[in-house]
Enzyme design. Structure first.
Site, mmCIF file in Angstrom:
data_model
loop_
_atom_site.group_PDB
_atom_site.id
_atom_site.type_symbol
_atom_site.label_atom_id
_atom_site.label_comp_id
_atom_site.label_asym_id
_atom_site.label_seq_id
_atom_site.Cartn_x
_atom_site.Cartn_y
_atom_site.Cartn_z
ATOM 1 N N SER A 1 0.943 -1.138 0.254
ATOM 2 C CA SER A 1 -0.219 0.057 -0.352
ATOM 3 C C SER A 1 0.568 1.593 0.286
ATOM 4 C CB SER A 1 -0.669 0.068 1.173
ATOM 5 O OG SER A 1 -1.444 -0.830 1.173
ATOM 6 N N LYS B 1 -7.363 0.378 -2.554
ATOM 7 C CA LYS B 1 -7.134 0.531 -1.516
ATOM 8 C C LYS B 1 -7.444 1.562 -0.435
ATOM 9 C CE LYS B 1 -5.524 -2.058 2.585
ATOM 10 N NZ LYS B 1 -3.826 -2.745 2.082
ATOM 11 N N LYS C 1 -1.022 4.626 8.443
ATOM 12 C CA LYS C 1 -0.116 5.500 7.507
ATOM 13 C C LYS C 1 -1.390 5.214 6.317
ATOM 14 C CE LYS C 1 1.591 2.299 4.802
ATOM 15 N NZ LYS C 1 1.142 1.414 3.465
#
Length: 311
Positions: free
Chosen positions: A105, A179, A247
C-alpha cells in the site's frame, strides 16, 4: 512471457503477508525466489522449495514477475531504485518484458512516478494492493485491486489466482485508490465494532455473547468475526499492524485534501488511530483500537473492562 508452468516469480518482502504469499505461489507450482531485509524471516520458506536471494537485485534479475510486498512508499522506492549491497539497482536488473507488481500500500503518486521509469525499460507496472489481512494471505483469499494495463493483469491471472481474487480497476494508481477506499471502510468498521462491544460490556452484557448474537445479522462483517474475536480475547498481537492502517488513512486524507475534499469520518479515524499509537505504541493489531475507545469512553481507562471468552 513464459507459460504458467515455468513463470519465474521474485517476491521482495516476506513479512506477515509476504511470507504467506510466497508460500502459496510456490505451492501453486511457480519457481519462487524471495528477498527480505531480515534474511532469517525468509528462511522458513525453503521447505516449500522457495529460494532465498542475497540481494533484491539478484532476486529480480531472473524473474518474469517481480512482486513487491514492502512496508510503505519510501521503502518501495528505495529498494527498487537505489543501489543494494551488491551495488545494483534492482529495477535496472529486471528484464524487458517482465512485470513489476507492487502489492504494498503506497501513495498513488508514487505508483504514477514509478511506472514510466519501468516502461522506459520495457517493463510493465501493475499496482495491486490487497485486503484480507494475514488470514487472506494465509488462505489465498486476498481481495486484489489492480491498476494498470488490463492485458497485463489478465496475462498474469494465474499468479494472482494463487493469492486471491483480482479485480482490474483502471490505469496505474487506481488500485491504490481503491485500497484507500477500503481502508476508510475498514477503519470505520473497526471503530464501530470496538465501540459496540465496549458499549455492551459497560451495560453488563458478555461481549463474547454479543458478538455471537450479531453474527449473521445486518451488523455482521469479517471485522466483527475476526477482529471482534480479537477484541473479546484482548489479543492485540498484530495480524494487521495498526501503524499500517494509520499510514493508509493519512495517505487517504492527504490525497482527499489535494483534490479539495474534506471528510468528517476520515478525519476522525486519523485522529483515533493516531491517538491510539501515540498512547499505546506500535506493534499492535488494528483491533487494539478497542483500547482507545475505552480510554475515550466516559473517562474509562483502557483495560478496565474485562472481556470474557466463552467456555
Amino acid at each position: 512471457m513464459p507459460t504458467a508452468s515455468d513463470r519465474r516469480i521474485a517476491l521482495l518482502g516476506t513479512g506477515i503477508m509476504g511470507s504467506h504469499m510466497a508460500r502459496r505461489l510456490a505451492q501453486a507450482g511457480f519457481p519462487v525466489t524471495v528477498w527480505n531485509r531480515s534474511a532469517d524471516k525468509a528462511g522458513q520458506l525453503t521447505r516449500f522449495g522457495v529460494k532465498i536471494a542475497v540481494s533484491p537485485s539478484s532476486a529480480c534479475a531472473d524473474a518474469d514477475v517481480v512482486i513487491v510486498m514492502l512496508s510503505n512508499g519510501p521503502v518501495v522506492e528505495e529498494v527498487l531504485f537505489s543501489p543494494d549491497h551488491a551495488g545494483k539497482r534492482p529495477a535496472e536488473t529486471m528484464a524487458a518484458g517482465s512485470v513489476l507488481v507492487v502489492m504494498s500500500s503506497i501513495p498513488v503518486e508514487t505508483c504514477q512516478s514509478q511506472a514510466p521509469r519501468l516502461a522506459a525499460r520495457g517493463i510493465d507496472y501493475i499496482d495491486a494492493p490487497v485486503s484480507g489481512g494475514e488470514p487472506g494471505a494465509r488462505d489465498g483469499t486476498l481481495a486484489i485491486m489492480a491498476g494498470g494495463d488490463v492485458r497485463v493483469v489478465n496475462g498474469i491471472a494465474d499468479v494472482f489466482a494463487a493469492m486471491g481474487r483480482v479485480t482490474h480497476i483502471g490505469p496505474v494508481g487506481t488500485g491504490q485508490m481503491t485500497k484507500l477506499a477500503n481502508q476508510i471502510i475498514v477503519g470505520a468498521t473497526m471503530v464501530a465494532v470496538a465501540e459496540a462491544l465496549h458499549f455492551a460490556a459497560r451495560g453488563g452484557a458478555d461481549p463474547a455473547a454479543v458478538r455471537k448474537a450479531l453474527m449473521g445479522g445486518f451488523a455482521d462483517s469479517r471485522i466483527l468475526n475476526i477482529h471482534g474475536e480479537r477484541m473479546v480475547e484482548r489479543n492485540f498481537v498484530p495480524g494487521g499492524p495498526a501503524e499500517y492502517q494509520l499510514k493508509d488513512l493519512r495517505t487517504a486524507k492527504a490525497l482527499a485534501a489535494d483534490s479539495g475534499m474534506h471528510f468528517t469520518l476520515l478525519d476522525c479515524l486519523v485522529g483515533m488511530f493516531g491517538d491510539m499509537i501515540d498512547r499505546f505504541g506500535t506493534g499492535l493489531d488494528v483491533a487494539g483500537i478497542l483500547q482507545e475507545v475505552e480510554r475515550r469512553s466516559s473517562g474509562v481507562q483502557a483495560g478496565t473492562v474485562s472481556a470474557k471468552v466463552p467456555s
